[in-house]
Enzyme design. Structure first.
Site, PDB file in Angstrom:
ATOM      1  N   SER A  44       0.813  -1.226   0.000  1.00 21.51           N
ATOM      2  CA  SER A  44       0.000   0.000   0.000  1.00 21.51           C
ATOM      3  C   SER A  44       0.839   1.266   0.000  1.00 21.51           C
ATOM      4  CB  SER A  44      -0.947   0.011   1.208  1.00 21.51           C
ATOM      5  OG  SER A  44      -0.223   0.066   2.412  1.00 21.51           O
TER       6      SER A  44
ATOM      7  N   LYS B 144      -6.248   4.341   8.290  1.00 24.48           N
ATOM      8  CA  LYS B 144      -5.166   5.175   7.762  1.00 24.48           C
ATOM      9  C   LYS B 144      -5.574   6.650   7.740  1.00 24.48           C
ATOM     10  CE  LYS B 144      -3.184   1.494   4.913  1.00 24.48           C
ATOM     11  NZ  LYS B 144      -3.012   0.956   3.542  1.00 24.48           N
TER      12      LYS B 144
END
EC number: 3.4.21.53
Length: 736
Positions: A610, A653
């Protein structure tokens, strides 16, 4: 979700929710009357898989002809192999009691019969006849010997003849003496044979008399028993052998205790006992075995020490869960099952042979019992794959895979079912009912658990935690109902209990022990986003990623990898960068550079792809010498064509960077770049949602590298690309 004031207005629902695939598979497995169609139930803990499995089994109709009691009885032909006899459910204990009464009655009547005066007179008369005949024979031998000058004496080895007169040997010749003595000894031998024959004849007559008396007592009882159990061939065979044995050892029944103790086994009736091995008088459809060691599953033979020797008998055969569940269902937990080295192989052997063997360690080997049950294994998907790949016979015996999903569609049907579930739990646990807004908050939290706006979690254990704790806070407040604020308090209280590490990391940002800039621009520096997990608690945190470029031929150097702190997926993500650069920046000249990529202040390792987009943005910044905004963090993986791909943990996140900015000072221009296809995963907490609505925090959704670079630099991507190519050309020329 249908509107209501509180869940007391909602019809309680106790069924399974959102698991149509699993329900369909389970029903097939339970209804399929085939020994190969055993079931493996997979899914996460808390999904209701165990509760549903038990309920589904309980709802099944059982073939009562399969439900049997089992008894072990003594094998008179081969004592080491006890005989197993089956009975209809509830009849095994009846047989045991019947046989106990039969032996007790026989013992009493046999004693009475052999203590009878007529029997004693008959027996004494036989003994007197024997003594008379014996004395008569001995007298004839003595008289004949006396005529020959010899007297008869008995010894331990038989009879011997001695001269009556001490001078007898001197009066006759040696030859005559020897001949006379030999004649007498031969005569004595003949008498001994006759005495032995007489003794055997008398003994046989006594035995026949005992047998006749015994038959008069025993046969009627055995015949009555055979008539009672005429439809059970095994019982008939056992009774016939029992009758024969009792008549053979009938004297054991009337000897007094002292004689038994001194000469015979005092516990002579042990072999006439019945071991009620399995009683299904109160049959349970499902047996759940939590400790599936071999002895608990397949039974065992118990032993005891007697005078330093290990001993056992057929009454010490103990059943296992296979025997208790026979005719029904046996539930086993795979993680426990695999703890014991040979349990899996023994389980397959039972399914393969259709019978349950009990190991007797060579002392006794009980007759195997036929097995007719369905096994349900409960375990993880990982263990399912492990067994499937390593044991080719697995699918031969477990053809049904019941896979419980960890999420379900967010629709009105499932939301209403959750409302019914909450109503049922409130009634069941005598809790306050929940208001509509409280239920809505639980559903929102369920959505956050799976991080998807179109899905809900199937982890009902965690939903119940909110209800349990919400009820406590409502009780403390003296509230009539569990309201939204009580559910929110339960959520926050749980977070507070488990988020110590997150707070420590936030504190390190405040103190600037962890270097993160959230304002300004920097070349080759970007804020990437990662997710950390500390047991139950998962949270996001920003990480500074830096890239340094120079001329050379090493290509892209993953510092994490060089330090052995990078996982395989992260390594793959870094290698993809080279593919992207080669296609977009090295079509007219060979790609030649040294690019060093590093996660700063990382001490725990890195994995996942990611951050691959963030690494590329920082690399392009370093090559073009154009600064990247530090007020924007990024997440997303890339492919070699420059497309941004979805990643996991989006809510954590985003929230992680928001709280970092909050602790260091919100400016109103901070935000996060995410893949456009992750939009459905933006299930954010109320505070962050509000900040986004008020434009104090921003979400940027992108599909390609070019879009993100323009947001991060406020420059057109063509300019960034041209500057990067110029530098790469120089690197290529330096190499020449």
């Amino acid at each position: 979700m249908k509107k209501f004031k509180n869940t007391s207005e909602v019809e309680p629902y106790d069924g399974i929710i959102g698991q149509e695939r699993a329900v369909s598979a389970m029903q097939l497995g339970l209804k399929m009357n085939n020994p190969a169609y055993n079931i493996y139930v997979s899914g996460d803990c808390g999904s209701g898989r165990i509760t549903y499995t038990i309920k589904a089994i309980q709802s099944q109709q059982i073939d009562e002809s399969k439900i049997k009691d089992w008894c072990y009885v003594y094998n008179f032909k081969d004592p080491r192999c006890p005989v197993a006899i089956d009975f209809p459910a509830g009849k095994g204990s009846e047989f045991k009691e019947y046989m106990e009464d039969l032996i007790e009655s026989l013992t009493e009547e046999i004693n009475d019969a052999f203590e009878n005066e007529e029997y004693e007179l008959t027996k004494n008369k036989l003994l007197q006849t024997y003594e008379y005949e014996k004395e008569k024979l001995l007298k004839s031998v003595r008289n004949y010997g006396k005529e020959k000058g010899f007297k008869l004496k008995s010894s331990s080895s038989g009879f011997i003849f001695m001269p009556i007169n001490d001078n007898y040997e001197d009066e006759i010749s040696a030859e005559e003496f020897c001949q006379t003595k030999k004649e007498l000894e031969e005569m004595a031998i003949q008498v001994l044979y006759k005495l032995k024959e007489l003794e055997e004849r008398v003994k046989q007559v006594v035995i026949e008399t005992e047998n006749q008396i015994g038959k008069l007592v025993v046969v009627p009882y055995i015949e009555a028993a055979k008539k009672k159990y005429s439809d059970n061939k095994k019982v008939i065979n056992y009774l016939e052998e029992l009758e024969e044995n009792i008549l053979e050892y009938i004297y054991m029944f009337y000897l007094d205790e002292d004689d038994l103790k001194d000469k015979y086994d005092k516990n002579y009736t042990l072999k006439y006992e019945v071991n009620l091995f399995v009683s299904n008088e109160n049959f349970s459809k499902v047996i759940v075995e939590n400790d599936p060691r071999p002895s608990n599953l397949f039974g065992k033979v118990e032993y005891e020490y007697q005078n330093g020797n290990l001993k056992t008998d057929f009454t010490k055969i103990i059943p296992g869960s296979f025997h208790k569940a026979n005719g029904g269902y046996l539930v086993l937990y795979v993680d426990q099952l695999l703890r014991y080295a040979n349990t899996w192989e023994l389980l397959k052997k039972a399914l393969k042979t259709g019978q349950i063997d009990i190991e007797g360690q060579g002392f006794i080997n009980p007759m195997p019992i036929p097995v007719d049950l369905k096994i349900i294994l409960i375990g993880s998907r990982y263990l399912y794959s492990l067994i499937y790949n390593y044991d080719p016979e697995f699918m031969k015996y477990f053809k049904v895979f019941v896979d419980f999903d960890d999420e379900m569609d967010k629709n009105e049907k499932n939301e209403d079912a959750i409302s019914g579930f909450i109503s049922y739990q409130c009634e069941k646990n005598n809790y306050r009912h929940l208001t509509y807004d409280a239920v809505k908050q639980i559903i929102n939290q369920s959505m956050r658990m799976v991080e998807d706006k179109s899905k809900l979690s199937t982890n009902f254990n965690k939903l119940m935690d909110m209800i349990d704790e919400g009820n406590l806070y409502a009780e403390i407040d003296g509230s009539k109902y569990i309201e939204k604020r009580h559910i929110e308090k339960a959520i926050q209280a749980k977070k507070y209990r488990i988020d110590k590490i997150e707070e420590k990391i936030d504190e390190s940002y405040k103190r600037e022990n962890t270097l993160i800039d959230i304002t300004g621009k920097q070349v080759g520096v970007i804020n990437g986003l990662s997710v950390l997990s500390t047991g139950e608690h998962t949270f996001g945190k920003p990480s500074r990623i830096t890239v340094s470029t120079a001329c050379g031929s090493k290509g892209i150097v993953n510092i994490e990898r060089e330090a052995k702190m990078s996982g395989s997926i992260h390594n793959k993500g870094v290698l993809i960068l080279e593919g992207y650069l080669a296609e977009n920046f090295a079509q007219e000249f060979p790609l030649s550079l040294n690019a060093y990529i590093c996660f700063e202040q990382n001490y725990g390792g890195v994995d996942g792809d990611s951050a691959s987009s963030a690494e590329l943005y920082a690399l392009l910044s370093s090559l073009s010498n154009i600064g990247i905004k530090q007020n924007i963090a990024v997440t997303g993986s890339i492919n070699q064509k420059g497309q941004i791909q979805v990643v996991g943990g989006i809510p954590k996140k985003v929230e992680g960077f928001y709280y970092c900015c909050k602790h260091k000072g919100l400016t109103g221009d901070q935000g996060v770049i995410i893949p456009a296809n992750n939009e459905n995963n933006l299930v954010l907490c109320d505070e962050v949602e509000e900040a986004i609505r008020n434009e104090k925090f921003h979400i940027y959704k992108v599909n390609r590298i070019e879009e993100a670079m323009e947001i991060l630099t406020d420059e057109k991507f063509n300019i960034i690309k041209e500057l990067s190519i110029e530098k790469l050309k120089k690197y290529s020329e330096y190499k020449k």
